[in-house]
Motif scaffolding. Structure first.
Motif, PDB file in Angstrom:
ATOM      1  N   ILE A  20       0.834  -1.210   0.000  1.00  0.00           N
ATOM      2  CA  ILE A  20       0.000   0.000   0.000  1.00  0.00           C
ATOM      3  C   ILE A  20       0.867   1.257   0.000  1.00  0.00           C
ATOM      4  CG2 ILE A  20      -1.578   1.382   1.419  1.00  0.00           C
ATOM      5  CD1 ILE A  20      -3.116  -1.125   2.052  1.00  0.00           C
ATOM      6  N   PRO A  21       1.838   1.411   0.926  1.00  0.00           N
ATOM      7  CA  PRO A  21       2.675   2.611   0.856  1.00  0.00           C
ATOM      8  C   PRO A  21       3.569   2.656  -0.377  1.00  0.00           C
ATOM      9  CG  PRO A  21       3.445   1.136   2.581  1.00  0.00           C
ATOM     10  CD  PRO A  21       2.128   0.614   2.135  1.00  0.00           C
ATOM     11  N   MET A  22       4.014   1.491  -0.865  1.00  0.00           N
ATOM     12  CA  MET A  22       4.882   1.501  -2.040  1.00  0.00           C
ATOM     13  C   MET A  22       4.120   1.902  -3.303  1.00  0.00           C
ATOM     14  SD  MET A  22       7.662  -1.533  -1.791  1.00  0.00           S
ATOM     15  CE  MET A  22       9.110  -1.291  -0.753  1.00  0.00           C
ATOM     16  N   ALA A  70       4.522   5.307  -5.680  1.00  0.00           N
ATOM     17  CA  ALA A  70       4.628   5.345  -7.142  1.00  0.00           C
ATOM     18  C   ALA A  70       3.566   6.252  -7.752  1.00  0.00           C
ATOM     19  CB  ALA A  70       4.501   3.923  -7.701  1.00  0.00           C
ATOM     20  N   LEU A  71       2.328   6.180  -7.257  1.00  0.00           N
ATOM     21  CA  LEU A  71       1.263   7.031  -7.778  1.00  0.00           C
ATOM     22  C   LEU A  71       1.541   8.501  -7.520  1.00  0.00           C
ATOM     23  CD1 LEU A  71      -1.919   4.974  -6.803  1.00  0.00           C
ATOM     24  CD2 LEU A  71      -0.993   5.350  -9.098  1.00  0.00           C
ATOM     25  N   TYR A 103       7.348  13.127  -0.328  1.00  0.00           N
ATOM     26  CA  TYR A 103       6.404  12.212   0.315  1.00  0.00           C
ATOM     27  C   TYR A 103       6.471  10.807  -0.291  1.00  0.00           C
ATOM     28  CZ  TYR A 103       4.361  16.206   2.733  1.00  0.00           C
ATOM     29  OH  TYR A 103       4.177  17.303   3.529  1.00  0.00           O
ATOM     30  N   SER A 104       6.753  10.718  -1.577  1.00  0.00           N
ATOM     31  CA  SER A 104       6.875   9.389  -2.179  1.00  0.00           C
ATOM     32  C   SER A 104       8.091   8.656  -1.616  1.00  0.00           C
ATOM     33  CB  SER A 104       6.980   9.500  -3.707  1.00  0.00           C
ATOM     34  OG  SER A 104       8.134  10.226  -4.091  1.00  0.00           O
ATOM     35  N   LEU A 105       9.169   9.374  -1.349  1.00  0.00           N
ATOM     36  CA  LEU A 105      10.344   8.745  -0.745  1.00  0.00           C
ATOM     37  C   LEU A 105      10.051   8.275   0.676  1.00  0.00           C
ATOM     38  CD1 LEU A 105      13.192  11.154  -1.967  1.00  0.00           C
ATOM     39  CD2 LEU A 105      12.638   8.873  -2.834  1.00  0.00           C
ATOM     40  N   MET A 106       9.304   9.083   1.423  1.00  0.00           N
ATOM     41  CA  MET A 106       8.954   8.688   2.788  1.00  0.00           C
ATOM     42  C   MET A 106       8.126   7.401   2.790  1.00  0.00           C
ATOM     43  SD  MET A 106      10.035  11.082   5.073  1.00  0.00           S
ATOM     44  CE  MET A 106       8.934  11.556   6.388  1.00  0.00           C
ATOM     45  N   LEU A 107       7.149   7.318   1.902  1.00  0.00           N
ATOM     46  CA  LEU A 107       6.305   6.126   1.835  1.00  0.00           C
ATOM     47  C   LEU A 107       7.080   4.916   1.334  1.00  0.00           C
ATOM     48  CD1 LEU A 107       3.014   7.703   0.441  1.00  0.00           C
ATOM     49  CD2 LEU A 107       3.430   6.890   2.779  1.00  0.00           C
ATOM     50  N   LEU A 108       8.001   5.145   0.420  1.00  0.00           N
ATOM     51  CA  LEU A 108       8.820   4.054  -0.092  1.00  0.00           C
ATOM     52  C   LEU A 108       9.682   3.459   1.017  1.00  0.00           C
ATOM     53  CD1 LEU A 108       9.687   2.439  -2.594  1.00  0.00           C
ATOM     54  CD2 LEU A 108      11.435   4.186  -3.019  1.00  0.00           C
TER      55      LEU A 108
END
Length: 504
Positions: A8-10, A14-15, A110-115
């Motif tokens: 889910i976070p990955m 990406a989105l 934010y995408s890096l944080m979720l990744l």
């Protein structure tokens, strides 16, 4: 359920990163915060469904992937990994919420944080050595970018140093995993069996000498990641240059990949070699505790003080792991979670002080407790975090350190007593920091500070409340890990006690 926590976070990362067209910073932020909230809720649901009466892996998932390489999508959770998964999802949400709303390049940030969140969770849940390595390495480049792009003046140096140390750690770890599979004749990298009886699928028991060689590689790799002296120098630089939310994740979660890996793959896969190395590991812990605490006393930058305190507290975890008793291992799990919460609280408080005053130097900051022109609420939260880190009864740090020392003392009395000196030194360097920065007359160089909004206080308050609750009711967390702790050390304590007795 386990795959959802990872992907889910990955997928959200990406989105957010590749969504076509312009997206407002507010939407990106709220979406990221919602994703972090969903994963945290899922991790809590997982805890409620977790059977505390067994040490067996639960909610297992297995999908064949690359049979020729021995790589399979093999997931599972037990009492060692579950608390860390919950900690990761919680601190990810805290870090995202604590991020400045006007941050530049929000989609990438934010995408890096979720990744990172998805990768760390994947590492904690992996039951395949190669799969663990892949997730272990996923956080490398995102964290490098978070420091290099949004860091301080020397961000390039700090990020590069972090990259070099961590990349070397990964190389050594991969070599150790490959050597384990090759020398044992295992058919894949899959780990088979419950905690404490883990072995590689199809693998034969290794002679002691080979176990020691492979364990040395594992200890080096995870010793860099924790980090332990003398492999610690990347951590203070990374913390000083990283933004506050990144420091929260770095100290609260990413260091735990090292402590978790040392227990899961060092103690878990090489129990005979661990028994031989245990006295030396306990001595290594003493060096890290005393050196980290001594360096913290000499610092002027509040962030560096907290960073060196982390090095000292990682030494406690190594001591308890070396002792390998059920009580010490329970203390290890509690210390990992407690340190994540406490360090997060301290870094958030230091970040607000720096944001409002423009300085982290304790020789510049004075009198921040001033109720009219200072930061009294932040000072109070800082003192609570300091008290918890110093092991004051009633807070989470006390029960964690008490279990570590209680479980380690019968096995390594000398090393345990020396490490206990570190708790006194913790009080010294944090007392120096709090006394100079918060008490006395408000410094002429720092006056009429901007008021701290409640929005900035909420993350610190959340962590402070959890620290207090864990201090008076640690049984909830200990109940999750008790059976796993007993299983992990079941094959080791008698050997450790014999060797430790002969050397002490």
């Amino acid at each position: 359920m386990l795959s959802a926590l990872i992907w889910i976070p990955m997928l959200a990362a990406a989105l957010i990163g590749f969504w076509p067209g312009a997206v407002s910073s507010k939407i990106v932020r709220n979406t990221s915060l919602a994703i972090a909230g969903v994963t945290f809720i899922l991790s809590v649901i997982l805890a409620f469904q977790f059977d505390v009466g067994t040490s067996e892996l639960q909610f297992s998932e297995f999908v064949p992937w690359l049979d020729t390489l021995g790589l399979n999508y093999n997931l599972g959770v037990d009492g060692l990994s579950l608390p860390l998964v919950i900690l990761n999802t919680l601190l990810t949400g805290v870090a995202i919420y604590a991020t400045d709303e006007s941050i530049r390049r929000p989609r990438l940030y934010y995408s890096l944080m979720l990744l990172i969140s998805g990768g760390v969770t994947g590492a904690f849940l992996s039951q395949n050595l190669l799969l663990f390595f892949l997730f272990f390495e996923i956080e490398l480049i995102p964290l490098y970018l978070l420091i290099a792009i949004w860091g301080g003046e020397r961000r390039g140096y700090a990020a590069t140093k972090f990259l070099i140390y961590t990349a070397f750690s990964g190389m050594v770890l991969l070599a150790s995993f490959l050597g384990t599979v090759w020398l044992s004749g295992a058919s894949s990298f899959d780990m088979v069996g419950a905690a404490g009886t883990s072995h590689l699928q199809g693998g034969l028991p290794l002679p002691l000498v080979r176990q020691i060689i492979l364990l040395a590689g594992v200890l080096l790799a995870f010793g860099i990641k924790m980090p332990l002296v003398p492999f610690h120098t990347w951590l203070p630089d990374a913390h000083v240059e990283a933004s506050t939310p990144v420091s929260v994740l770095l100290a609260g979660v990413l260091l735990k990949l090292g402590t978790y890996g040392m227990l899961r793959f060092g103690l878990g896969l090489f129990p005979d070699a661990w028994a031989v190395a245990a006295p030396w590991l306990a001595s290594w812990a003493v060096v890290s505790v005393l050196y980290g605490a001594s360096c913290a006393i000499a610092q002027k930058d509040m962030k560096k003080i907290v960073a060196y305190s982390s090095i000292a507290h990682m030494g406690y975890i190594l001591l308890a792991s070396a002792a390998a008793t059920p009580i010490s291992l329970l203390g290890t799990v509690l210390q990992m979670v407690s340190h994540g919460l406490i360090s997060g609280l301290l870094f958030l408080s230091v970040g607000i002080v720096y944001k409002k005053s423009g300085s982290r130097n304790i020789d510049v900051l004075k009198g921040l407790f001033n109720p009219d022109r200072g930061l009294p609420m932040i000072g109070s939260l800082m003192i609570l975090g300091v008290m918890a880190s110093a092991g004051i009864p009633g807070l989470s740090g006390f029960i964690a350190e008490f279990l570590i020392f209680r479980g380690s003392l019968p096995v390594f009395p000398v090393q345990t007593l020396l490490c206990m000196i570190g708790t006194g030194l913790t009080s010294v360097y944090f007392l120096i920091m709090v006394n100079r920065a918060f008490f006395g007359r408000l410094s002429d160089l720092v006056v009429n500070l901007p008021q701290v909004r409640w929005r900035d206080r909420i993350p610190s308050l959340v962590l402070a409340i959890i620290i207090a609750i864990m201090g008076v009711q640690p049984g909830v967390l200990l109940g999750l890990s008790e059976k796993t702790a007993i299983a992990i050390v079941s094959a080791v304590p008698a050997q450790v006690k014999t060797i430790a007795h002969n050397l002490n």
